[in-house]
Design a protein around this motif. Structure first.
Motif, mmCIF file in Angstrom:
data_model
loop_
_atom_site.group_PDB
_atom_site.id
_atom_site.type_symbol
_atom_site.label_atom_id
_atom_site.label_comp_id
_atom_site.label_asym_id
_atom_site.label_seq_id
_atom_site.Cartn_x
_atom_site.Cartn_y
_atom_site.Cartn_z
ATOM 1 N N ARG A 108 21.313 -40.115 8.690
ATOM 2 C CA ARG A 108 20.047 -40.226 7.949
ATOM 3 C C ARG A 108 18.966 -39.338 8.573
ATOM 4 O O ARG A 108 18.172 -38.722 7.860
ATOM 5 N N ILE A 109 18.952 -39.267 9.899
ATOM 6 C CA ILE A 109 17.974 -38.415 10.583
ATOM 7 C C ILE A 109 18.211 -36.951 10.228
ATOM 8 O O ILE A 109 17.264 -36.212 9.932
ATOM 9 N N ILE A 110 19.464 -36.532 10.235
ATOM 10 C CA ILE A 110 19.788 -35.140 9.895
ATOM 11 C C ILE A 110 19.389 -34.849 8.456
ATOM 12 O O ILE A 110 18.888 -33.762 8.135
ATOM 13 N N GLU A 111 19.570 -35.813 7.566
ATOM 14 C CA GLU A 111 19.197 -35.626 6.161
ATOM 15 C C GLU A 111 17.687 -35.479 5.990
ATOM 16 O O GLU A 111 17.226 -34.950 4.971
ATOM 17 N N MET A 112 16.909 -35.926 6.966
ATOM 18 C CA MET A 112 15.453 -35.808 6.903
ATOM 19 C C MET A 112 14.974 -34.402 7.297
ATOM 20 O O MET A 112 13.823 -34.051 7.060
ATOM 21 N N LEU A 113 15.850 -33.597 7.888
ATOM 22 C CA LEU A 113 15.488 -32.244 8.307
ATOM 23 C C LEU A 113 15.338 -31.343 7.082
ATOM 24 O O LEU A 113 15.947 -31.589 6.032
ATOM 25 N N PRO A 114 14.592 -30.256 7.241
ATOM 26 C CA PRO A 114 14.534 -29.263 6.159
ATOM 27 C C PRO A 114 15.934 -28.689 5.901
ATOM 28 O O PRO A 114 16.769 -28.612 6.815
ATOM 29 N N PRO A 115 16.223 -28.267 4.664
ATOM 30 C CA PRO A 115 17.570 -27.804 4.300
ATOM 31 C C PRO A 115 18.121 -26.696 5.206
ATOM 32 O O PRO A 115 19.303 -26.722 5.574
ATOM 33 N N LEU A 116 17.282 -25.721 5.581
ATOM 34 C CA LEU A 116 17.763 -24.631 6.429
ATOM 35 C C LEU A 116 18.170 -25.157 7.809
ATOM 36 O O LEU A 116 19.221 -24.775 8.339
ATOM 37 N N GLN A 117 17.363 -26.038 8.391
ATOM 38 C CA GLN A 117 17.702 -26.611 9.695
ATOM 39 C C GLN A 117 18.979 -27.448 9.591
ATOM 40 O O GLN A 117 19.825 -27.398 10.488
ATOM 41 N N GLN A 118 19.125 -28.205 8.512
ATOM 42 C CA GLN A 118 20.358 -28.982 8.312
ATOM 43 C C GLN A 118 21.570 -28.063 8.298
ATOM 44 O O GLN A 118 22.574 -28.336 8.953
ATOM 45 N N ARG A 119 21.465 -26.978 7.524
ATOM 46 C CA ARG A 119 22.602 -26.065 7.369
ATOM 47 C C ARG A 119 22.952 -25.382 8.694
ATOM 48 O O ARG A 119 24.118 -25.290 9.077
ATOM 49 N N ASN A 147 15.607 -20.548 16.755
ATOM 50 C CA ASN A 147 14.391 -21.346 16.580
ATOM 51 C C ASN A 147 14.636 -22.551 15.683
ATOM 52 O O ASN A 147 14.194 -23.670 15.987
ATOM 53 N N ASN A 148 15.299 -22.342 14.557
ATOM 54 C CA ASN A 148 15.579 -23.447 13.631
ATOM 55 C C ASN A 148 16.493 -24.479 14.280
ATOM 56 O O ASN A 148 16.302 -25.688 14.098
ATOM 57 N N LEU A 149 17.458 -24.013 15.031
ATOM 58 C CA LEU A 149 18.372 -24.917 15.721
ATOM 59 C C LEU A 149 17.624 -25.732 16.774
ATOM 60 O O LEU A 149 17.811 -26.946 16.887
ATOM 61 N N SER A 150 16.743 -25.060 17.502
ATOM 62 C CA SER A 150 15.955 -25.746 18.519
ATOM 63 C C SER A 150 15.044 -26.791 17.892
ATOM 64 O O SER A 150 14.957 -27.924 18.381
ATOM 65 N N ARG A 151 14.379 -26.424 16.811
ATOM 66 C CA ARG A 151 13.503 -27.376 16.115
ATOM 67 C C ARG A 151 14.294 -28.566 15.581
ATOM 68 O O ARG A 151 13.841 -29.709 15.662
ATOM 69 N N ALA A 152 15.454 -28.291 15.014
ATOM 70 C CA ALA A 152 16.281 -29.363 14.454
ATOM 71 C C ALA A 152 16.721 -30.333 15.547
ATOM 72 O O ALA A 152 16.624 -31.560 15.378
ATOM 73 N N ARG A 153 17.198 -29.808 16.650
ATOM 74 C CA ARG A 153 17.638 -30.672 17.752
ATOM 75 C C ARG A 153 16.477 -31.480 18.316
ATOM 76 O O ARG A 153 16.632 -32.667 18.633
ATOM 77 N N LYS A 154 15.319 -30.839 18.447
ATOM 78 C CA LYS A 154 14.141 -31.534 18.972
ATOM 79 C C LYS A 154 13.739 -32.662 18.033
ATOM 80 O O LYS A 154 13.454 -33.779 18.481
ATOM 81 N N ARG A 155 13.746 -32.402 16.740
ATOM 82 C CA ARG A 155 13.355 -33.421 15.761
ATOM 83 C C ARG A 155 14.362 -34.572 15.760
ATOM 84 O O ARG A 155 13.971 -35.741 15.679
ATOM 85 N N ILE A 156 15.627 -34.244 15.874
ATOM 86 C CA ILE A 156 16.661 -35.290 15.919
ATOM 87 C C ILE A 156 16.456 -36.167 17.147
ATOM 88 O O ILE A 156 16.528 -37.395 17.059
ATOM 89 N N ARG A 157 16.190 -35.562 18.296
ATOM 90 C CA ARG A 157 15.935 -36.334 19.518
ATOM 91 C C ARG A 157 14.748 -37.267 19.340
ATOM 92 O O ARG A 157 14.803 -38.444 19.705
ATOM 93 N N GLU A 158 13.660 -36.739 18.778
ATOM 94 C CA GLU A 158 12.455 -37.546 18.581
ATOM 95 C C GLU A 158 12.727 -38.727 17.650
ATOM 96 O O GLU A 158 12.356 -39.863 17.951
#
Length: 171
Positions: A108-119, A147-158
């Motif tokens: 569910r957290i991953i689904e909350m990410l923007p589509p590009l970050q998810q992909r 950058n997108n990967l870093s943002r995605a991982r950071k958001r998932i951690r948070e």
């Protein structure tokens, strides 16, 4: 039976008794303990052993019985280990349910990410593509992928940290 006869019997039988005990108990230390106990019993009841025709068979039976007793005496520990799911590799229903809940929360957290970050996260962390391969498939620069990967991982951690804190607070 005197000491000379006792030593003769024990020296001759000890290797085969050890093999039987090791086979039944599954380890050398327990087998040594069992054979030592049998040797002590032979000595303590030496006056009775004249009545047995086959001393080796009698001693082997004693080893077998004591080995089984040894296994039974450690059985409660084995049951505890199995209950914890460590020996059999099986998990308890509670831990299976907890893992499922955590996987669902992460999904569910991953689904909350923007589509590009998810992909990009999917391609890099799940499918195992390298950054160069991702740039070719998505048409974005390697720096953007990182950058997108870093943002995605950071958001998932948070978000996961928030989920975990909320879960702990409700328990």
């Amino acid at each position: 039976m005197d000491i000379v006869e006792y030593k003769k019997i024990v020296v001759a039988l000890r290797p085969s008794l050890l093999a039987v005990a090791r086979h039944i108990t599954g380890n050398t230390e327990d087998a040594e303990d069992v054979v030592q106990d049998v040797c002590l019993k032979i000595w303590h009841y030496r006056d009775r052993f004249d009545q047995y025709e086959n001393m080796e068979a009698y001693c082997t039976t004693m080893v077998r019985n004591l080995s089984i007793d040894k296994i039974r005496s450690r059985k409660p520990f084995s049951d505890e280990v199995e209950l914890l799911g460590k020996e059999t590799g099986e998990q308890l229903p509670d831990s299976v349910l907890e893992e499922k809940e955590e996987r669902d929360a992460i999904r569910r957290i991953i689904e909350m990410l923007p589509p590009l970050q998810q992909r990009i996260l999917q391609m890099k962390d799940i499918e195992g593509y390298e950054t160069g391969e991702i740039t070719e498939m998505t048409g974005i620069t390697a720096e953007s992928v990182r950058n997108n990967l870093s943002r995605a991982r950071k958001r998932i951690r948070e978000l996961y940290f928030s989920y975990y804190q909320h879960k702990q607070a409700t328990e």
